[in-house]
Every structure is written in structure tokens, then in C-alpha cells.
Motif scaffolding. Structure first.
Motif, short mmCIF file in Angstrom:
data_model
loop_
_atom_site.label_atom_id
_atom_site.label_comp_id
_atom_site.label_asym_id
_atom_site.label_seq_id
_atom_site.Cartn_x
_atom_site.Cartn_y
_atom_site.Cartn_z
N VAL A 156 6.37 16.34 5.50
CA VAL A 156 6.66 17.75 5.77
C VAL A 156 5.32 18.46 5.66
CG1 VAL A 156 7.81 19.84 4.99
CG2 VAL A 156 9.03 17.65 4.90
N ALA A 157 4.87 19.04 6.74
CA ALA A 157 3.53 19.64 6.78
C ALA A 157 3.63 21.04 7.38
CB ALA A 157 2.58 18.78 7.61
N SER A 158 3.11 22.01 6.64
CA SER A 158 3.22 23.42 7.05
C SER A 158 1.86 23.98 7.44
CB SER A 158 3.79 24.27 5.91
OG SER A 158 5.01 23.75 5.46
N THR A 159 1.90 24.97 8.31
CA THR A 159 0.68 25.67 8.68
C THR A 159 1.04 27.09 9.07
OG1 THR A 159 -1.34 25.53 10.01
CG2 THR A 159 0.74 25.03 11.12
N ILE A 160 0.01 27.86 9.41
CA ILE A 160 0.19 29.25 9.82
C ILE A 160 -0.01 29.34 11.32
CG2 ILE A 160 -0.68 31.60 9.59
CD1 ILE A 160 -1.71 30.78 6.79
N GLN A 161 0.94 29.91 11.99
CA GLN A 161 0.86 30.09 13.44
C GLN A 161 0.78 31.57 13.76
OE1 GLN A 161 3.18 27.70 16.57
NE2 GLN A 161 4.41 29.53 16.33
N VAL A 162 -0.14 31.92 14.65
CA VAL A 162 -0.31 33.31 15.05
C VAL A 162 -0.07 33.42 16.55
CG1 VAL A 162 -1.85 35.28 15.16
CG2 VAL A 162 -1.95 33.74 13.20
N ARG A 163 0.91 34.21 16.93
CA ARG A 163 1.20 34.46 18.35
C ARG A 163 1.32 35.95 18.57
NH1 ARG A 163 5.75 29.92 20.19
NH2 ARG A 163 4.35 28.11 20.12
N ASN A 164 0.56 36.42 19.56
CA ASN A 164 0.57 37.85 19.89
C ASN A 164 0.27 38.70 18.66
OD1 ASN A 164 1.35 37.26 22.59
ND2 ASN A 164 3.49 37.10 21.92
N TYR A 182 0.84 -1.20 0.00
CA TYR A 182 0.00 0.00 0.00
C TYR A 182 0.87 1.24 0.00
CZ TYR A 182 -3.53 3.39 1.45
OH TYR A 182 -4.35 4.47 1.52
N GLU A 183 0.48 2.22 -0.81
CA GLU A 183 1.18 3.50 -0.88
C GLU A 183 0.17 4.63 -0.81
OE1 GLU A 183 3.79 3.99 -4.24
OE2 GLU A 183 4.21 1.84 -4.33
N SER A 184 0.49 5.64 -0.03
CA SER A 184 -0.30 6.87 -0.04
C SER A 184 0.64 8.04 -0.27
CB SER A 184 -1.05 7.06 1.29
OG SER A 184 -0.14 7.28 2.35
N ASP A 185 0.19 8.97 -1.07
CA ASP A 185 0.99 10.15 -1.41
C ASP A 185 0.05 11.35 -1.35
OD1 ASP A 185 2.75 12.02 -2.28
OD2 ASP A 185 3.13 11.13 -4.24
N ASP A 186 0.09 12.06 -0.24
CA ASP A 186 -0.87 13.13 0.01
C ASP A 186 -0.19 14.49 0.04
OD1 ASP A 186 -2.50 10.98 0.39
OD2 ASP A 186 -2.76 11.26 2.54
N THR A 187 -0.97 15.50 -0.29
CA THR A 187 -0.61 16.88 0.05
C THR A 187 -1.43 17.22 1.29
OG1 THR A 187 -0.24 17.46 -2.26
CG2 THR A 187 -0.57 19.27 -0.72
N PRO A 188 -0.79 17.25 2.47
CA PRO A 188 -1.56 17.33 3.72
C PRO A 188 -2.19 18.70 3.93
CG PRO A 188 0.78 17.49 4.18
CD PRO A 188 0.66 17.18 2.71
N ASP A 217 4.25 23.42 -2.83
CA ASP A 217 5.51 23.09 -3.49
C ASP A 217 6.47 22.33 -2.58
OD1 ASP A 217 4.76 24.40 -5.87
OD2 ASP A 217 5.33 26.35 -5.00
N LEU A 218 6.12 22.22 -1.31
CA LEU A 218 7.01 21.58 -0.34
C LEU A 218 6.35 20.42 0.38
CD1 LEU A 218 9.61 21.54 1.48
CD2 LEU A 218 8.39 23.19 2.96
N ASP A 219 5.13 20.61 0.83
CA ASP A 219 4.51 19.68 1.77
C ASP A 219 4.19 18.33 1.13
OD1 ASP A 219 4.67 21.82 3.42
OD2 ASP A 219 2.52 22.03 3.77
N PHE A 220 4.33 17.27 1.93
CA PHE A 220 3.95 15.93 1.50
C PHE A 220 3.71 15.07 2.74
CE2 PHE A 220 8.57 15.90 1.85
CZ PHE A 220 8.82 14.74 2.59
N LEU A 221 2.87 14.05 2.55
CA LEU A 221 2.63 13.04 3.58
C LEU A 221 2.57 11.71 2.85
CD1 LEU A 221 1.93 11.97 6.39
CD2 LEU A 221 -0.44 12.66 6.01
N GLN A 222 3.63 10.94 2.96
CA GLN A 222 3.77 9.69 2.20
C GLN A 222 3.94 8.53 3.16
OE1 GLN A 222 7.25 10.70 -0.08
NE2 GLN A 222 6.08 11.76 -1.67
N SER A 223 3.18 7.48 2.93
CA SER A 223 3.34 6.26 3.73
C SER A 223 3.32 5.06 2.80
CB SER A 223 2.26 6.14 4.80
OG SER A 223 0.97 6.06 4.23
#
Length: 646
Positions: free
Chosen positions: A255-263, A188-194, A216-222
Motif C-alpha cells: 500500500v503506497a500513498s502519494t500526493i497528487q495535484v490536478r488543476n 528472503y524478506e523485505s519490509d519497507d516503508t515505501p 501509519d498505513l503504507d508498506f511494501l513487503q516481499s
């Protein structure tokens, strides 16, 4: 099912197909008493299940043997899904605090030749194709192949998307009338853009945040490659010997990216990880069903040997490039288990059941030298190793003076070891290795869980409909807590205690000749009883929904046409880390409706249509404790599937 003295939900292939859900996490999260957790800084991204408030990401089994690693899972090779609730270390070994999940796969059969082809298309660039073919090579040998290719965008969240490829190849050989050999290979292979979803703003999930990642960067592969072989011997009419062996390797990279907001300041945050898992296991069961001492005994006794290894690393990200780093941890767990279970039929009204299991394990974890990104503290390379034994059991009674019903009561236990979650590595509060202030790993006792359950089951409607109800209480003691910093190895060892109490109802089967139903309702309450953090005492568990329900109905209007629907409800859920008191961050309750219909065009050709989330409800399924990651439930989507059998 009616005679099983515990809460067990069985989902058949037909009910899974009707639901239109292809991801195991989507099916499980819709079941009462089960929630999802997010990937976080302390544990990997992948399918993370929580049953009755307790982590179950490592309590996933296929055909009765443990699966290696934390990966995404699909339903294409599943014949039946079995969900057991409550501690069950007698059957499953370590863990299984809130329950366990077992998939029964589609195996080669000597009963029939067939080829089933399925193709689906739909909104959000959905396409999915499967082949299921069984051939009797001779009267004693059969082979079967299940193949999958599928891809789709996450509804309304593109460029987030999923791609799946899989194969299950199996064979069965009836060597003699009393000996059967079977084997299968699963790939089984999974290739996601998380999609790490959205975040909390003023305590509420914001709908203004679109896809937060970097396509252009993020991936989640198992990937999974697993070989299983089984020998089944009928030694007599009353005695059977079964031996199962498994070798499996899984990988999980992301590699999974998100937006973080602090202060009030926005910044990018990126999670990375790479894990390779290897599992070698052998299980031998002797099943005896005979009269002994004037009473019928159903005895299962056996031995299980397992070796689990896991190597983990991270990625260094520069711009849109990710480079894998050297191995940061090396985990190995060897286990030898002995168990004995017996169900004794006293008379027509009474049965007594009991079991014991002893697991002896040797644990070793090597952590490379590391520097905390938050404190700058350098931790030298360290090896933790120890060995111990776990004794668990269950005992209970079934009283069935009625022709179609019974009452049962049972007591069962489970144990978790310090560092038992291989993907958590040195993150103490997430199931990784913990030590005391002197770095002494051996000082932590295994966590101990006790379950009490009182239930009843009834075969209704001329034994076409099963009703079940159960009261339960799960108490977990000697809890290993993360301390003030759950990302470090230092923790507060065996200082916690928590409890979940509740009632669960289930209905499954045919209400009339045309109407069938599968219904489940769980009403639960959780409480932190003891903690190193006195402010947490009295607070509920994190990632826990007090009420949850699922109802799936199917109505056969005429022989060729059927339609139905699915309703899933979850009450609000607070965020937090495993076995810690809930944070103030929470997700709102939700109710989601799905519809499906099928038409049998000919005896061999069928068309099925599914609409998921008919009302296009905004809902959220999992919450990172700090509120910067909230998984978004799928928006409305629809697809049509064409099934043909040769």
C-alpha cells in the motif's frame, strides 16, 4: 569474457562489496544502458529493470533458472552478477528483449572451511549484519550458510525505510568422481516503508515535497522461498549432463500513498496490490565438447519445462487500515522448450556459433468482474486462454587473427507473448492481457525482436585488462500497444514498431599492479517507427537515457590500505509506459560520485568505509508517465563495515 561474442558485463563479489551498494536495483541502475521504471497503476511496485530501453522485470535469473515474481532483491547471497545485453531468447526463453540478468549465488564448496562475519553501522540508522560460513562435513560433503539482517532509513527521507532478512543454505555432495549433487534453499524478506518520491511542478521535479506517504498505513513487503537442486554428471572427458530443478514461491504486497495535484488541487492517491507467484521448473542440459568432422564443436542441447502461476488482488483502504480483497486475477503459464547451440572452431582464426530454441506455451488468465474507477464500465469475469509456439535463434562469427583480440558479429532474436507480464494482469499497455474489440485474445501475434551487433574485444596489459566495444541495433516489431486506454484489456494489437541503436564500450581489470577499473559507457538513440498513434511516430522511447556511464576505480596504496570511488552518469530521461512514445515529462541528467576505503588491520580483520553521493546531488531515477511519481536518488550517506574471518 574475451571469447564471448556479445556484450556481457560481469560484476564480481569484490566489486559489489567495494561499491557499498546492497540493493540489486541500485547496482543495476548504475550500469550503462540500464534504467529503472516505477510501479504504476498498471504494474506492481518492486524492482523494475529496463535494459537498452526494453522491459526486463521478468528477465531475472538465478544460477541459470528464471526467478518467480517481481520483488526487491539484495546482494548478500550473490557471488557474481552477469548482465547480458541484447535479445537472447535462445538462452533465456521468452522475453529478454533488451537483455537479461543472472545472479550466481554463494554455493557450498569442498575446497575450504571458513566463517566470515560482517557488521556495518552508519548514518540514517543504518545497520547490516551478515554471516557466511562453509564447513566440510566429510571429504565428499560440504554445507554453507549465508545469513542477513539489515535495516536503514532512506537518506533524508525518513520515515521511509527498509528492513531486510535473508538466508541461503546450500550443500554439495560428491557422490562419485563423476557425479555431484548440490542443493540450496533461499529465503528472503523485505519490509519497507515505501517512498514514492516527489512530482513534477512546471515540468521540473520539485524539491519542496517531503515524504508524501502515510507512515501509519503504507508498506511494501516481499518474500521469497526458493529451493533448487542440481545433478552434474561427467559422462566422459568430452560429455557432461546437468539437470536443475527449482520450486519457488514469492509474494509482493504493498500500500503506497502519494500526493497528487490536478488543476492546482492536492489530493491523496494510494496504490495497492498483492501478488503471490509460484514457479516450478526443470532444465536438463547435455554439454558436448569434442571433435566432429575434423572440427571442434562445443554443443549445448537440452529441454526445459516450467510452470508459472500468479494470483493477484488489491487492498481496500479505510483511514489507516488496509484490508485485502478477493483474488482479482489468476495467471498460469506452462512452457516446454527445446534448444540446440553449437560453437564450431573452424581454425585458429575463425569460430562460428549458432543456436535455435523452440518454446511451446499454454497460457490462461482469469480476470474477476471489475468496474473501472474512471469510467464506471463493468467488465464481467473473463477467462483468456490460448497456446502457441515461439522459434528464436542466433548466429554469428568470431574472427581472431591476433593473439589478444577479436572481432565478432552476431544476429539474435527474441519473442514476447501477449499478456506475458504476470503482474500487469489486464493492463494492456504494461504487458498485461490485450484483446481486440470483440474480446478475442488470440488475434495478437507474438512481438518479435531482432538484434544486430558488431563488436571487438581485446586482452590488454599482459591480459590483465579487457577492452570491449560494440555497435548494436535492436528492432522490435508487431508491438502490442495499449491503445487509448492502457489500463483496459482492449488495445491496438501488433500495430507498433520501434528501434534502439547505439554503441557500448567497456573496460574491466587491472591497469597497473595497484590500480584496477571497471568502466562502461553506452550511447544510444531510440525511435518509434510505427504506432496506432501517428503523433508518436518519430518520438523516442520512454524510460530511456541516451547516454549513461559508470566508472569504478580501486587503488591499492599499500598492502593493507586501498581506496577508490565510483562515478555514475545518466542523461535526461522522458517518462511514459513501455513501448509507447515518450511523454513531454522528463527527468534531468545527473552525475553521482561515491567513495570507499578499506584497511586490513590484521590478516583476518578488515575495516571498510563508504560514502554514497559525496556531493549530495539531487537526482531522480524513475518517472511515472503522468509526473505524479518520481523516484528520488539517495542523498549523501556514510557507513563503516567491520569484516572478520575466522
Amino acid at each position: 569474457m574475451a571469447d564471448t561474442p556479445s556484450t556481457v558485463t560481469v560484476l564480481t563479489k569484490d566489486s559489489i562489496d567495494d561499491s557499498g551498494k546492497n540493493e540489486l536495483k541500485d547496482i543495476l541502475s548504475a550500469q550503462p544502458g540500464i534504467t529503472l521504471g516505477t510501479g504504476e497503476g498498471g504494474n506492481s511496485f518492486g524492482d523494475r529493470y529496463i535494459i537498452r530501453g526494453y522491459e526486463a522485470r521478468s528477465d531475472v535469473f538465478t544460477d541459470g533458472l528464471r526467478e518467480p515474481g517481481l520483488i526487491s532483491r539484495d546482494t548478500f547471497a550473490i557471488e557474481q552478477l552477469e548482465i547480458s545485453k541484447g535479445p537472447s531468447s535462445t538462452f533465456a526463453g521468452r522475453g529478454s528483449t533488451g537483455g537479461a540478468v543472472n545472479s550466481v549465488t554463494k554455493k557450498a564448496t569442498l575446497d575450504d572451511d571458513f566463517v566470515k562475519v560482517s557488521g556495518g553501522i552508519g548514518a540514517d540508522n543504518y545497520q547490516r549484519y551478515t554471516i557466511d560460513g562453509n564447513t566440510m562435513v566429510t571429504e565428499d560433503l560440504a554445507v554453507r550458510a549465508n545469513l542477513l539482517y539489515g535495516e536503514t532509513d532512506v537518506p533524508d527521507r525518513a520515515p521511509a525505510g527498509e528492513k531486510r532478512m535473508g538466508a541461503l543454505l546450500s550443500a554439495v555432495y560428491e557422490a562419485t568422481d563423476n557425479a555431484t549433487i548440490s542443493a540450496d534453499y533461499y529465503h528472503y524478506e523485505s519490509d519497507d516503508t515505501p517512498d514514492l518520491g516527489t512530482r513534477l511542478v512546471d515540468g521540473e521535479p520539485t524539491t519542496e515535497q517531503g515524504y508524501p506517504g502515510n507512515e501509519d498505513l503504507d508498506f511494501l513487503q516481499s518474500q521469497a522461498d526458493i529451493v533448487t537442486a542440481t545433478l552434474d554428471l561427467e559422462l566422459s572427458d568430452e560429455v557432461r549432463l546437468e539437470n536443475k530443478s527449482r520450486f519457488g514461491v514469492t509474494t509482493n504486497d504493498y500500500v503506497a500513498s502519494t500526493i497528487q495535484v490536478r488543476n492546482g488541487v492536492s489530493s491523496d492517491r494510494t496504490f495497492t496490490g498483492s501478488q503471490e507467484n509460484q514457479y516450478i521448473g526443470n532444465q536438463t542440459n547435455l554439454i558436448i565438447d569434442k571433435e566432429l568432422g575434423g572440427r571442434r564443436h562445443t554443443i549445448i542441447t537440452g529441454i526445459e519445462l516450467a510452470n508459472e502461476e500468479s494470483q493477484s488482488a488489491t487492498y481496500t483502504v479505510s483511514g489507516n487500515t488496509a484490508t485485502k480483497n478477493d483474488i482479482a486475477s489468476d495467471y498460469e503459464l506452462n512452457t516446454a522448450s527445446l534448444y540446440l547451440m553449437d560453437t564450431i572452431t573452424i581454425n585458429d582464426d575463425w569460430e562460428v556459433f549458432a543456436g535455435l530454441r523452440y518454446d511451446y506455451f499454454q497460457y490462461e488468465l482469469w480476470l474477476a468482474e471489475s468496474t473501472s474507477g474512471r469510467t464506471g464500465v463493468v467488465t464481467p469475469a473473463t477467462t483468456y486462454d490460448y497456446s502457441d509456439g515461439l522459434l528464436n535463434g542466433h548466429i554469428g562469427v568470431v574472427y581472431s587473427p591476433w593473439e589478444n583480440g577479436n572481432i565478432y558479429a552476431n544476429w539474435s532474436t527474441s519473442s514476447n507473448i501477449n499478456g506475458g507480464e504476470s503482474d500487469a494482469k489486464g493492463s494492456c499497455g504494461y504487458g498485461g492481457v490485450c484483446s481486440d474489440d470483440d474480446g478475442n485474445y488470440k488475434s495478437a501475434e507474438p512481438e518479435q525482436t531482432t538484434n544486430l551487433e558488431l563488436g571487438t574485444k581485446w586482452n590488454l596489459m599482459d591480459e590483465q585488462l579487457l577492452f570491449s566495444a560494440a555497435l548494436f541495433q535492436i528492432t522490435k516489431d508487431n508491438v502490442i500497444e495499449g491503445g487509448n486506454d492502457s489500463y483496459t484489456t482492449g488495445g491496438s494489437l501488433n500495430t507498433g514498431k520501434n528501434r534502439v541503436q547505439g554503441v557500448e564500450f567497456g573496460i574491466s581489470g587491472n591497469i597497473t599492479d595497484k590500480l584496477s577499473a571497471q568502466f562502461g559507457l553506452a550511447i544510444m538513440d531510440s525511435e518509434t517507427l510505427e504506432s496506432y498513434d501517428t503523433d508518436s511516430i518519430g518520438s523516442p522511447k520512454a524510460n530511456f537515457a541516451n547516454e549513461s556511464a559508470n566508472l569504478q576505480l580501486r587503488y591499492q596504496v599499500m598492502p593493507k590500505f586501498a581506496f577508490g570511488g565510483n562515478m555514475t552518469y545518466s542523461s535526461e530521461m522522458y517518462g511514459g509506459q513501455p513501448d509507447a512514445g515518450a511523454t513531454d515529462n522528463k527527468l534531468p541528467s545527473y552525475t553521482v560520485y561515491d567513495l570507499f576505503a578499506s584497511y586490513q588491520v590484521t590478516s583476518k580483520f578488515e575495516i571498510q568505509a563508504n560514502i554514497q553521493n559525496v556531493t549530495d546531488e539531487d537526482y531522480y531515477t524513475a518517472l511515472y508517465r503522468g509526473g505524479s511519481i518520481i523516484y528520488i536518488g539517495d542523498a549523501r550517506t556514510a557507513n563503516v563495515t567491520f569484516n572478520y574471518e575466522f
